[in-house]
Structures are given as structure tokens and as C-alpha cells.
Enzyme design. Sequence first.
Site, PDB file in Angstrom:
ATOM      1  N   ASP A 491     -26.747  -6.774 -52.121  1.00 20.82           N
ATOM      2  CA  ASP A 491     -26.366  -6.433 -53.490  1.00 20.82           C
ATOM      3  C   ASP A 491     -26.163  -7.700 -54.332  1.00 20.82           C
ATOM      4  O   ASP A 491     -26.006  -8.807 -53.802  1.00 20.82           O
ATOM      5  CB  ASP A 491     -25.062  -5.621 -53.436  1.00 20.82           C
ATOM      6  CG  ASP A 491     -24.894  -4.673 -54.605  1.00 20.82           C
ATOM      7  OD1 ASP A 491     -25.633  -4.808 -55.595  1.00 20.82           O
ATOM      8  OD2 ASP A 491     -23.997  -3.804 -54.535  1.00 20.82           O
ATOM      9  N   ASP A 561     -28.131   2.890 -59.830  1.00 18.80           N
ATOM     10  CA  ASP A 561     -26.859   3.484 -59.395  1.00 18.80           C
ATOM     11  C   ASP A 561     -26.723   4.906 -59.925  1.00 18.80           C
ATOM     12  O   ASP A 561     -25.763   5.599 -59.597  1.00 18.80           O
ATOM     13  CB  ASP A 561     -25.679   2.648 -59.910  1.00 18.80           C
ATOM     14  CG  ASP A 561     -25.328   1.530 -58.943  1.00 18.80           C
ATOM     15  OD1 ASP A 561     -25.952   1.463 -57.869  1.00 18.80           O
ATOM     16  OD2 ASP A 561     -24.438   0.721 -59.266  1.00 18.80           O
TER      17      ASP A 561
HETATM   18  C1  DGJ Z   1     -23.444  -1.691 -56.677  1.00 23.44           C
HETATM   19  C2  DGJ Z   1     -24.473  -0.915 -55.929  1.00 23.44           C
HETATM   20  O1  DGJ Z   1     -25.549  -0.610 -56.741  1.00 23.44           O
HETATM   21  C3  DGJ Z   1     -23.825   0.322 -55.339  1.00 23.44           C
HETATM   22  O2  DGJ Z   1     -24.789   1.132 -54.718  1.00 23.44           O
HETATM   23  C4  DGJ Z   1     -22.755  -0.099 -54.390  1.00 23.44           C
HETATM   24  O3  DGJ Z   1     -23.322  -0.745 -53.301  1.00 23.44           O
HETATM   25  C5  DGJ Z   1     -21.750  -0.990 -55.097  1.00 23.44           C
HETATM   26  N1  DGJ Z   1     -22.373  -2.067 -55.773  1.00 23.44           N
HETATM   27  C6  DGJ Z   1     -20.755  -1.530 -54.111  1.00 23.44           C
HETATM   28  O4  DGJ Z   1     -19.881  -2.410 -54.684  1.00 23.44           O
END
Ligand code: DGJ
Length: 798
Positions: A491, A561
Site C-alpha cells: 500500500d 477503495d
Molecule cells: C488503503 C487501502 O486502499 C485499503 O484497502 C486498506 O488497505 C487501507 N489502506 C489500510 O490502511
Amino acid sequence: MIQIVKDTRPWFFLQTTHSTYGMRVMETGHLEHLYYGERITVDTQDPSSCAPLVIQRAFAPGNTCIYTKEQPQISMEDVCLEVGTCGKGDIREPFLEVCFTDGSVTSDFTFVSFEVLTLKDRDERMQASGLPHSYSEEESSSAKCLHIILQDATNRLELQLFYTVYEDCDVITRSACLLNRSDTFVTIERCMSAQLDLTEDYSEVTHFSGAWAREMHREQITLSSGKFVNSSYTGTSSNRANPFVILSPENTCETSGSCISCNLIYSGNHYEALEKDSYGKFRFVAGINPRSFSWQLAPGEAFYTPEAVLNFSADGSRGLSGQLHSFIREHIVRGVWKHKPRPVLLNSWEACYFKIDEKKLLQLAKAGKDAGIELFVMDDGWFLGRNNDTSSLGDWEPDPKKLPGGIASLSKKIKELGMDFGIWVEPEMISENSNLYKGHPDWAMKIPGHPHSEGRNQCILDLCNPEVRKYVIEEMTRVFSSGEIRYVKWDMNRNFSDIYSPYLPAAKQGETAHRYVLGLYQIMEELTTRFPKILFEGCSAGGNRFDLGILCYFPQIWASDNTDALCRTGIQNSYSYGYPLSVFTAHVSSCPNHQTLRITPLETRFQVASFGILGYECNLKDLSGSDLNAIREQIAFYKKWRDVFQFGSFYRGAENEASDSETLSWTCVSPDGRRAVGLFFRRLTVPNQSHDWYRPVGLLPDVKYHFYGRNIKYNLKDFGDLVNTVSPIHIKQGSALQEILSRFVNMDGEKEDLTAYGDTLMRAGIALKPAFAGTGYNSDTRLFPDFSSRIYFMEAVE
Ligand code: DGJ
């Protein structure tokens, strides 16, 4: 194929199966762009056959600068060039801008030599670039690279241009290398990857803009004059403006017309500009964003630009997408997962957020196993003190309160349950509230002595610093070896601010953003080499770094997301313009949806996510028995058709193109054309307008297919209190009676079942069973409320 026409000065033609890219060395020694479009025949023995491609010049346009007295008919402002520079009369967007020690900014590059390289030779020459690039697996690959050397003789600069031709995918890539052959410093203010000077009307730009949770909004603008810029300045390729753009004449559509696309194999600040000049020609440039960028090139040093991927299609955006899908699958994605079916995963994020511990995770994993999940992923929250997003990034030690036996114990238990185990990390970041920061405050990107801004309460590690890169590589090696880890979600959750590398000297601060990306690539290269079997998934707050650079290391990326099925139809449809389904992941989540609070049917959430790499991200433990049964059945079905979804040819329905279309359709067809799966989706239901057509794409016209749908069961609750019109007893909504009956009374959905030739199915379409229109229901009625969808199958019959 690369064709060279030898004449007094050479002509170059890059031939793909359906396209030709032509250029020549003109009388001034500059490289003139001649043509990019549908394939044309070139007679290498007869230069006169190329004559129609040359713009004839008798005089230079008034009020322009004449390049030299010897060629009074040539003004650089009105020539189609492969490389535009500053100061010699070309006033359009430049390819290259350099500043010399005397303060002058004029440069001028003319032809020196060329050679045709194999990809192996090309890669050797580019080895020092530190940038990811396209490749070909086959030893005897037909892909070749035209390497042209230009020079600015008075300033002693050499510009090398690389043109790689991937014939079968109709792709031509371009990149450049600037070499300082002088004995003084030169400052590069911009050095692009590609330039296209087009004489045809390429006035329409399709681009993909957005923000967090609403990535890839497809937009089109028509440029009648001036300039249009698509760029990012976030430090990443960004969700604000994906680096993928399409140029076309105004009448091009999904199914017909010419279009040219460009994408960059790059993950940082990028820049794509289309300019219409005063003579009606279009100049397009793409490369690293010149904003806040500068690069000091010492004597003897070289600067490499990222590779730009160009593609031409005469068959509208559908043709373009098909070629790009093949290109990305074959020449970008690499490693053991390239052709390997991707597992159905269950991710803990939306189920638990930061509130995780071993017990909870194992319960969730167990429910996943019962449903058919193959890979369990522990997302954020697992390391020292990480209970929210204010701390701990950099301290990659399992929190003993949450994981008493560490990753080793949890991953072992997950394996014993019969699933693979995966983990979340955010290696590029550092929280001020962390042990790492206490020990190394100078490792964070900050301007010493100035207040700094943060995103998601975190700072970015200075990847320009080799010591920091070493730390990240060693820490991640430790984490990835600390248990049976088969998958890693990588991430990156913030944009750049206060851009400054404490490691670099003042004169090199303009290099920070690009050096960061180079540092990241070095880390990714090392870790993917050390852990070749791990399935890596890129993520940047969803799709904030969805690009071909990341895909050279990680075979898949978390697309957004936003897991709302309706939003996802738009986001995934847009990604499909430039990227194949096998590179974007999609999850089924709970309802009301966490990003929109919208309620959509579970079946729709699953069907939409199937047209991506399918996963689940919800608390399966809290779901009803009927939902769990439905999910178990969904996963079993997906596994049967996974090869078609993940590695078949993907097509958008023609209706998807209109932004106000109430319906959307997709089709995936197996490589041999004999199995296909399609989706038909409706946004809002319109009463008493009951007929819909699904039109598959990509079938074999003269093959007969059995067309059928999935068996659907309806829950009594779906009909609300309408059931009372047929029920012998009154059933109150929300009552215990309704709840009990709904567990036992399921109603059959409509059945589609017919056999027809591929051409009939594609051209006439299938008139689907009528949708419920308020006047009764029977098993020939398609219950199709808001956000409904159906998956259909087409299988060749002998
Ligand atoms: C952002 C990501 O896009 C989410 O899927 C998740 O992993 C969060 N970060 C976790 O902090």
C-alpha cells in the site's frame, strides 16, 4: 518489422500488423514525423513511393523564424518533428528543454546514425536507466528496436531515441536517453518520452480523471485551439489523472474509427499535453511532469526517460483496448503469476479495519474457508501499536497483544485451515509516532527547519537515500520471511508535500520526485527477485498508483477503495479501456456499502467483481445462512469460469459508451472463442419498459452456442408486501413470520436457454425475458430492480 528506405537520407517505417509509423531525416538533418495510422505498404527499394508522405514546402509561413538561410522554406514551427526543442523557431510544447551553464536554453538535434537492435541489445543499453520497461519472453521474438542517435553538435549533447515495435499487439514504444558529451554540467528542465506531431484531426482527448474512491472517470474534451494537459503532481501516477489517454477524431466511437493511445511505464508525476498549433496540426507529448523537475547532468552522464506505449487502432476504442490487453499481459506483466490463475481472497480490511487479533482473524478465515476462499489476507493493523492511522508505520514487528505467536503462528494456522496467507504492508512510509522515526528523523522527506504537512498522519521515507532503500529491503525481507506468506498487498497512502530529500544536495532537489520513483523501482525489483513466488498486489489508497510501472513488478493492483457495485461498473469499465481484467482486483463487500451507504443485491456485487480479479472483503461471520450459501455457490461458479474471466478476451458493450446509458454489458471470451461469459447490468429500473437486449461481443460468428443464465432464486422478502396479493395468510413486512417463510420459500428466477449462431447472438442480440413491470410475477419474469445484473454463459455446441 522495421523497414529502412535508403536514400540520400534514410526513411524509417515501423510496421505492426495493422499500423505504420513513418519518419525520415529531412534536408536540415532533423527527424521529421511522416505518418502514424493504418498500415501502408512501403517499398524499401523505391524511395519515390514514400513521396506522398512528405509535406511539400515552397516558403515558410509569414512571421515565423527561418531555420537557416540555406533552407528558407523551412520554419521549425510548421514541421512535424520527432523531437521538438527550444530556441530554433519551434514554439510548440517541447520534447526537450535544457539549460546550459551560460544560461542559454536553445538546443538543436540533428541525425547522426541508427541501428536496429534485438530486445536483448536494447535492454543492455538501457540497463543503467533503473526504469522498468516492456519485454518479450520469446528468444526469437519478432519485437525489434530502432535506435536513432541525434546530436546537438555545438552543445555536445547526444539524444538517443528508442522505438520498440511489438507487431502482434500493434504497439510501438518510445523512450529517450540524453547523454552529456561536453565537459560542463547541463540542467535538464524537461525530457519527454514521446512526441507525436499529427496532421490529421486528432482533436478529441479521452482521459481518466478522479479522486480517492472515484477513480477513472472517463471524460472527453475536444480541442479547438490551445492546449489540454493531463498530468499528476501527487508524486504518484495518481487517481486524479491516470497516465493513459486516447486521441481520436471526433467521430471515433467504441466500434469504429481511428484512435491512438499513449500510456507511460512510470509511477510518478507525469504529463501529457495535446496542443493545436497555428497551422491546424496537433502536437502530443508525454513524459515525466516538468513541474518542479530539474536534473543536473554531469559530463559523461546519461538521463533516461520512461518508456511510452503507443497504440493505433482503426477499429475504435474496442480494437484499441483488445490490443493493449494483449500487450500488457504479454509484455508488461511478468513472473510466475503472469499466466497463473489468481486466487479468490478474503481481505480483513472492511470486515475489521484496525480491530484485529489472531482469534478474530482465524474465525473470519474459517468462515472464508467454508465459503471456498483460497487466500486469506490480513490487512492493516497487525504491527506494533497500530490501532488507528496515527502511528507505527516503519515498526514492522507484529503487535504481541494482537498476534501473540507472530506471523509465523497465524500463517501456519491459516495454512492448516487449507488456505494461503497474505499480509498488508506500507513500506514507503514512516509515522512520526514510531520507533523508526525516533531513530532516524532524517529519513522522512521534510524540509529541515520548516513546518511540514502530512497525509493520513504519515510521512514519506526518503527513497533517494540508499541507506533508506537498504533498510526497506531488509525489513520487508524479514517480514516476508517471517511466516508462510504467499501474497503481499503493498500500500501507499499519501501524496507528496514538502518535497525535499534530506539526502540530496540543494542543487539536486529538483530530482527528488523522480529519484524517489527510481528508488522505489530498485526496492520492488529486489524484493520481487528475492520472493518470486509471492503474489504482490499494488495499492495506493485504491487506485492512486495504477500504472504500467507498478505492473512491471506486481501483476495486479487494487483498483479502488470504492467497493460499491454501481460505482465499480463505471470504474472497472474505464480501466478496461487501457488495462486487462487480469490486472485489477475487485471485492464483494457488505451492504450498506461502506463508501456510499448504497444497498445493492449480493448477486450484483459478485457479478460485477467477477469482471476483475475476484475477492471478498466483508465480515462473513455476520452474514445470514442464505447469504453464505449464495457466496459459497458464487465462488464455486467463479472457479469454473475463472480462466475465461481472468485470461479471456474482454469486450465492452457498445451501449456502455454513452455516459447516461441506463444499462451496461461486458463479455469475456475464452482464447479459442468457444466459451464466453457476459454481464448485463441495469442502473435504475424503469417501470413498464420491460424489454432488454444483451449483445455479446467477440464470439465466433459461424459457431453455434448454447446461451443460458445462472440459476437464480428469489427471496420472498424481495417482493415486500406484494406477496399478500397471492398469499393465503397476511405476511407483515419485518415480522417473524416473514423471516421464517423467507428461509424456506424461495422463488425460481427466469430461465434463459437457447441455441443460436454467434453472429445471430452478436448482431441481433438476445431479447431477454421481460423484466417485472408491476403487474404480477411468474418464472418467465426477470426480477430486475435497481442495480440488478445477470451473468450469461455461451458455450459452443458440437
Ligand atoms: C488503503 C487501502 O486502499 C485499503 O484497502 C486498506 O488497505 C487501507 N489502506 C489500510 O490502511
